[in-house]
Design an enzyme around this catalytic site. Structure first.
Site, PDB file in Angstrom:
ATOM      1  N   TRP A  94       0.834  -1.206   0.000  1.00  0.00           N
ATOM      2  CA  TRP A  94       0.000   0.000   0.000  1.00  0.00           C
ATOM      3  C   TRP A  94       0.867   1.253   0.000  1.00  0.00           C
ATOM      4  O   TRP A  94       0.534   2.239  -0.659  1.00  0.00           O
ATOM      5  CB  TRP A  94      -0.980  -0.012   1.179  1.00  0.00           C
TER       6      TRP A  94
ATOM      7  N   ASP B 155      -2.024   6.470   6.338  1.00  0.00           N
ATOM      8  CA  ASP B 155      -3.071   5.587   5.816  1.00  0.00           C
ATOM      9  C   ASP B 155      -3.374   4.596   6.937  1.00  0.00           C
ATOM     10  O   ASP B 155      -2.583   3.704   7.218  1.00  0.00           O
ATOM     11  CB  ASP B 155      -2.543   4.876   4.565  1.00  0.00           C
TER      12      ASP B 155
ATOM     13  N   LYS C 128     -12.630  -2.144   6.691  1.00  0.00           N
ATOM     14  CA  LYS C 128     -11.924  -3.056   7.588  1.00  0.00           C
ATOM     15  C   LYS C 128     -12.451  -2.912   9.018  1.00  0.00           C
ATOM     16  O   LYS C 128     -12.950  -3.868   9.574  1.00  0.00           O
ATOM     17  CB  LYS C 128     -10.413  -2.837   7.528  1.00  0.00           C
TER      18      LYS C 128
HETATM   19  C1  LIG Z   1      -7.469  -1.951   2.012  1.00  0.00           C
HETATM   20  C2  LIG Z   1      -6.400  -0.939   2.048  1.00  0.00           C
HETATM   21  C3  LIG Z   1      -6.303   0.074   1.084  1.00  0.00           C
HETATM   22  C4  LIG Z   1      -7.201   0.141  -0.125  1.00  0.00           C
HETATM   23  O1  LIG Z   1      -8.447   0.603   0.223  1.00  0.00           O
HETATM   24  P1  LIG Z   1      -9.585   0.888  -0.867  1.00  0.00           P
HETATM   25  O2  LIG Z   1     -10.651   1.477  -0.002  1.00  0.00           O
HETATM   26  O3  LIG Z   1      -9.945  -0.418  -1.481  1.00  0.00           O
HETATM   27  O4  LIG Z   1      -9.050   1.849  -1.853  1.00  0.00           O
HETATM   28  C5  LIG Z   1      -5.306   1.022   1.230  1.00  0.00           C
HETATM   29  N1  LIG Z   1      -4.464   0.991   2.269  1.00  0.00           N
HETATM   30  C6  LIG Z   1      -4.529   0.026   3.213  1.00  0.00           C
HETATM   31  C7  LIG Z   1      -3.563   0.041   4.343  1.00  0.00           C
HETATM   32  C8  LIG Z   1      -5.500  -0.965   3.133  1.00  0.00           C
HETATM   33  O5  LIG Z   1      -5.562  -1.913   4.071  1.00  0.00           O
END
Ligand SMILES: *Cc1c(COP(=O)(O)O)cnc(C)c1O
Length: 359
Positions: free
Chosen positions: A102, A171, A195
């Protein structure tokens, strides 16, 4: 009714109490004769849902008043673009700490917008650990970006670097609301909801108000944080159903004792599985180094591909969902987000012990 043993990485398990409340209100929200999805986003009923999500998130995370909370769409992936679009000015560089796939995506999107570089990287070590950061950011730093929990590799920052002369951007898609954090350490936090926060469809952005001034007026309206901040995330139609479910998840978190209580349960859950791994004499092999282990995503494999394959197949037969590692690294991964219960984790631990004995 039987609930699945759901260890999906995202979208993931939601608290049963939340689903039940949503079901109860599904056809007739607060006697309106309408479902939440049928309400106008300008109605008093929806306004209340929207405000409640904002208020509860602020209370649970202790978000100070000098931060805006935004409910956007496009997932965390759109934030990979919006963050540099809004924060990165000419003559500055955005620095990224690389801790997995990511982070790599975030950096590569930032490079399409302006000058962006890696500040430190755990790639050489197969992203088994979080690199230690000791220097402050270079003078031209616009911001420093990190991924607080690495969903794919199963590592997590244990404490955040405090020594930056530039705003820290995180993030937090896969560990927001899993434990208390100090929001003051960050200039901006973003997270896709699917999540720990609710269903997919809404992305939370928490941004320090003074950073909003960086958004250039020439930015496309929908891609400017200022637009959404000025309009309380109601510039256009927000994802009303997702925000409603988010508000129910937040109510649920508060009802079980808030983030300190959640952290305690999450630590217990992760410990159950890491103990099984550590006590297995190498039968189960964790991917993450001990000091960087994630409480949210436990990644491991078995001695051989064949053993890993047999484990995953039998786990599936036994009713466990979502234990396959991400397609990019293989192996196994158990995601233990807030809604996964200790009982479910104990079931998995029992299965892992039995499998080891019989294999
Ligand atoms: C799942 C995830 C993403 C991607 O998220 P989307 O909402 O599908 O764009 C980005 N960063 C992390 C750390 C993730 O776990």
């Amino acid at each position: 009714m039987k609930r699945a043993l759901n260890f999906n990485a995202g979208p993931a398990a939601l608290p049963q109490a939340v689903l039940e409340k949503a079901q109860k209100e599904w056809l007739n929200y607060l006697d309106s004769g309408m479902a939440v999805m049928e309400l106008s986003h300008r109605s008093a009923e929806y306004e209340q849902i929207h405000d409640s999500a904002d208020r509860l998130l602020r209370r649970l995370m202790q978000i100070p008043d000098d931060y805006e909370v935004l409910f956007l769409q496009g997932g965390a992936s759109l934030q990979f673009t919006m963050v540099p679009m809004n924060l990165l000015r000419n003559d500055e560089t955005a620095y990224y700490i690389m801790t997995g796939s990511w982070s790599e995506k975030a950096l590569s999107e930032a490079r399409k917008i302006g000058s962006a570089a890696s500040l430190a990287s755990g790639k050489e070590g197969m992203y088994k650990n979080i690199p230690s950061i000791e220097a402050s950011a270079p003078d031209d730093a616009s911001y420093v970006h990190l991924t607080s929990n690495n969903t794919i590799f199963g590592t997590q920052w244990q404490t955040f670097p405090d020594l930056f002369n530039a705003p820290l951007v995180a993030d937090m898609s896969s560990d927001i609301l899993s434990k208390p954090i100090n929001v003051n350490q960050f200039g901006l936090i973003y997270a896709g909801a699917q999540k720990n926060l609710g269903p997919s469809g809404v992305t939370v952005v928490i941004i320090k108000k003074d950073l909003l001034a960086r958004s250039d007026e020439r930015l496309p309206t929908m891609l400017s944080y200022q637009t959404h901040a000025k309009n309380r995330s109601l510039y256009n139609t927000p994802p009303t159903l997702s925000i409603y479910l988010l508000s129910l998840v937040l109510e649920w978190v508060e009802s079980i004792g808030g983030l300190p209580a959640i952290e305690k349960i999450n630590s217990e859950k992760a410990e159950i599985l890491y103990d099984i791994i550590d006590e297995s004499n190498g039968f189960y092999r964790g991917h993450a180094d001990q000091g960087s282990r994630s409480l949210m995503n436990v990644t491991f494999k078995l001695e051989t591909e064949a053993a890993t394959g047999a484990f995953l197949e039998q786990a599936k037969e036994a009713g466990f969902i979502g234990l396959n590692g991400h397609r990019s690294i293989g192996g196994c991964r158990a995601s233990l987000y807030n809604a996964v219960t200790i009982e479910q984790v104990n079931e998995l631990a029992k299965f892992m012990k039995t499998f080891r004995k019989n294999y």
